[in-house]
Each structure stands twice: as structure tokens, then as C-alpha cells.
Design an enzyme around this catalytic site. Structure first.
Site, mmCIF file in Angstrom:
data_model
loop_
_atom_site.group_PDB
_atom_site.id
_atom_site.type_symbol
_atom_site.label_atom_id
_atom_site.label_comp_id
_atom_site.label_asym_id
_atom_site.label_seq_id
_atom_site.Cartn_x
_atom_site.Cartn_y
_atom_site.Cartn_z
ATOM 1 N N TYR A 58 0.840 -1.198 0.000
ATOM 2 C CA TYR A 58 0.000 0.000 0.000
ATOM 3 C C TYR A 58 0.878 1.252 0.000
ATOM 4 O O TYR A 58 1.541 1.557 0.989
ATOM 5 C CB TYR A 58 -0.919 0.023 1.218
ATOM 6 N N SER A 156 -6.049 -13.889 1.609
ATOM 7 C CA SER A 156 -6.787 -12.805 0.970
ATOM 8 C C SER A 156 -6.853 -13.076 -0.525
ATOM 9 O O SER A 156 -5.825 -13.372 -1.148
ATOM 10 C CB SER A 156 -6.091 -11.462 1.242
ATOM 11 N N ASN A 157 -8.056 -13.012 -1.060
ATOM 12 C CA ASN A 157 -8.269 -13.268 -2.494
ATOM 13 C C ASN A 157 -7.880 -14.693 -2.889
ATOM 14 O O ASN A 157 -7.306 -14.920 -3.954
ATOM 15 C CB ASN A 157 -7.501 -12.242 -3.343
#
Length: 325
Positions: A58, A156-157
């Protein structure tokens, strides 16, 4: 909602008690500057929040992790925070998937350094890499638990099949498996079908049934559908078609907006509050924590109030009709 009154839940299979809404830090240090990020984090904990969600990828130079690390250091509150971050991708673009031992070990150490801590409460694998056997991945994560660098692991995902395969291997070998799955989940249904080869997995009917059957907890990113409903109401259909929200633009999501607006007029709750409250209410089936992302404290305050919104069975059924077809 009075400050300090947010609901709290124990994530099954863990000793982690988390607030009913998590704050997503994808924009911290970049789109939201350092001062604004600190204000949001302070406001969040003042409301009783303790669950922070970030990732190594991020912002440039992992600025989101670094911002949270600076904030915890200044506030001296690391032990009061449930800290989640993600790895498994190299910094990009392009964001190359790396779930091998050497690369992932390095990424964990880098995240610990950015966050200025010696342990991560919940470490997600940001995306799956189906070329890497689940046995190798589970063994690696358990090694990091033994080293004290992470407490629990999440995915995640990840598709339901690989998640189930990984947790089955963990159970057979007496190891810890994934305790949480983080996927895209909002009242807006995504136009494209789930594809395990992509970077985004979202909550469709099959995925919902998987979580009902297994009881695996969910952290719901994009719980506000990236502001789709708000933007649609403000910009109209022409503005949405030409925006990043195109993936949500569909007849059934237009109907969903109409339903949210109808309930908003009847209840006095705003559309964003109702959309987040719906995700909060999924705890009746399995623990579900919405992850919210805001640009300022005013937006944050409105979103956090969703934790106290009560939706009766009729309201939930009204919103769910057609959502999982």
C-alpha cells in the site's frame, strides 16, 4: 453511537478480540497525508476500534505500513491494537506474486521493520499463487508462528478450493491453518465472475455457502463498494459509466441503490451506514468484519456509526433479494 462503544468479537480459532469494524489503511501516508492519517487513527480508537488493516504494497515504499508504525510508536499503544498486514507480492507495479519461503520470509521481516513492531497479529497472503503447493505455504506460516513473528495467518483473495485444501492439510498435520479470509464483499455485486487466477475474489453465492459451511471468518474489503452507491447518487449513471466504479454498474446494483435509498428515507440512516451495517449483520452466519476506508474523519465517523445500526429480518431480506443470484 457514543465513543468507546463499538462492539467487539473474538475471531474463532484465535485469541484475538477485534472491533466490529476494521479500518483499512490503503490510503494512509499517500492519498491521506500523515497528519490526516493520525487524526483518523485517533478517532477510530476513540470509538473503541482496535483492528487495523494494511499491506506492504500500500503506497510507495510501503508508506501505509510506515505510517501505522509511526503512529503506534508515538501513541505507545501497540499492545492495544490488533494489527493485520499482507504479503506475498513484491512491490510494484507489477505486483509479482511470491509465496516461496525465502521471499515471503524477507517480506515479513520488512513489514515488521516498517511497522516498528516485533510481531504481527494477523498476517494475510495478499493473493494466491496456485503454482506453490499449499503444504509448503502452511509449513512456512507455521514456522513464522513458532518464531513469534506472526500470531495467526489469513488468506486474501483465495478461492474456496485452495482455502479448504490448505486448512485440510493443516488439520491433518496438527498445524494452524487460515483463521480469516479477506475478500471483496459489499451490497454491490461485481459484474465479472470469480476467477482464482485474478487478484480479486468477491463474495458470491458459492463463496457465501463455503463460509457458512466451514464457519471461516471473513474480513470484507471494499465493504462500501468503493463509494459506488454514494457516487451513483451524486453523479448519476453517466458519471459512473466513466469511472472506476464501472465494475459495479448493473441493473441489479441500480435496484440495490433504490432499496438503500428507500430504507434510508424510512430509517433516517444514511446509505453508507446501511451498506456497512449490512456487512456487520452477516455475523449471524459467520464472523464478518467490514473493512472501511475513508478520506477524512467526517466520513470515518459516519461509517463507524454503522456498527450500532439495527437491521431487522425484513430489512435484511429486502437488501439480500437478488444479491446472490
Amino acid at each position: 453511537m457514543n465513543k468507546g462503544s463499538m462492539n467487539a468479537y473474538v475471531l474463532p480459532g484465535t485469541e484475538l478480540t477485534v472491533s466490529g469494524i476494521a479500518i483499512g489503511a490503503s490510503s494512509f501516508g499517500s492519498e491521506v497525508d500523515m497528519e490526516g492519517s493520525f487524526r483518523q487513527l485517533d478517532e477510530y480508537v476513540a470509538y473503541g476500534g482496535n483492528f487495523l488493516d494494511t499491506a506492504r504494497t500500500y503506497g510507495q515504499h510501503s508508506i501505509s505500513e510506515r505510517t501505522i508504525g509511526d503512529w503506534m510508536s508515538v501513541r505507545g499503544n501497540r499492545n492495544e491494537i490488533v494489527l493485520a498486514t499482507k504479503g506475498g507480492q513484491e512491490l510494484g507495479p507489477p505486483y509479482v506474486r511470491t509465496l516461496r519461503y525465502k521471499q515471503l520470509s524477507r517480506q515479513i521481516d520488512e513489514s515488521l521493520n516498517h511497522l516498528r513492531t516485533d510481531y504481527i497479529d494477523l498476517y494475510y497472503l495478499h493473493v494466491d499463487d496456485r503454482s506453490v503447493p499449499v503444504e509448503e505455504i502452511i509449513d512456512l506460516l507455521n514456522d513464522k508462528v513458532k518464531e513469534g513473528k506472526i500470531r495467526y495467518a489469513g488468506c486474501s483473495n483465495w478461492g474456496a478450493d485452495r482455502t479448504a485444501e490448505a486448512n485440510a492439510y493443516a488439520a491433518r498435520t496438527g498445524q494452524a491453518g487460515f483463521v480469516v479470509s479477506e475478500i471483496e464483499y459489499s451490497l454491490a455485486a461485481v459484474n465479472h465472475p470469480n476467477d482464482p487466477g485474478t487478484n480479486n475474489i468477491w463474495m458470491d453465492g458459492a463463496m457465501r455457502e463455503f463460509h457458512r459451511r466451514t464457519g471461516l471468518s471473513v474480513c470484507a474489503y471494499s465493504s462500501q463498494a468503493r463509494g459506488f452507491f454514494t457516487q451513483l447518487a451524486e453523479l448519476g449513471e453517466a458519471g459512473i459509466i466513466n469511472s472506476m466504479h464501472k465494475q459495479y454498474y448493473s441493473a441489479r446494483n441500480l435496484i440495490m441503490l433504490e432499496r438503500l435509498q428507500k430504507l434510508s428515507a424510512e430509517s433516517g440512516y444514511s446509505v453508507p451506514m446501511l451498506a456497512i451495517a449490512y456487512i456487520c449483520h452477516q455475523k449471524r452466519d459467520f464472523v464478518t468484519i467490514p473493512v472501511i476506508s475513508c478520506l477524512n474523519t467526517e466520513q470515518l465517523q459516519e461509517c463507524l456509526m454503522a456498527d450500532s445500526v439495527e437491521l431487522d429480518a425484513g430489512m435484511l431480506a429486502y437488501l439480500e433479494e437478488g444479491r446472490y443470484e
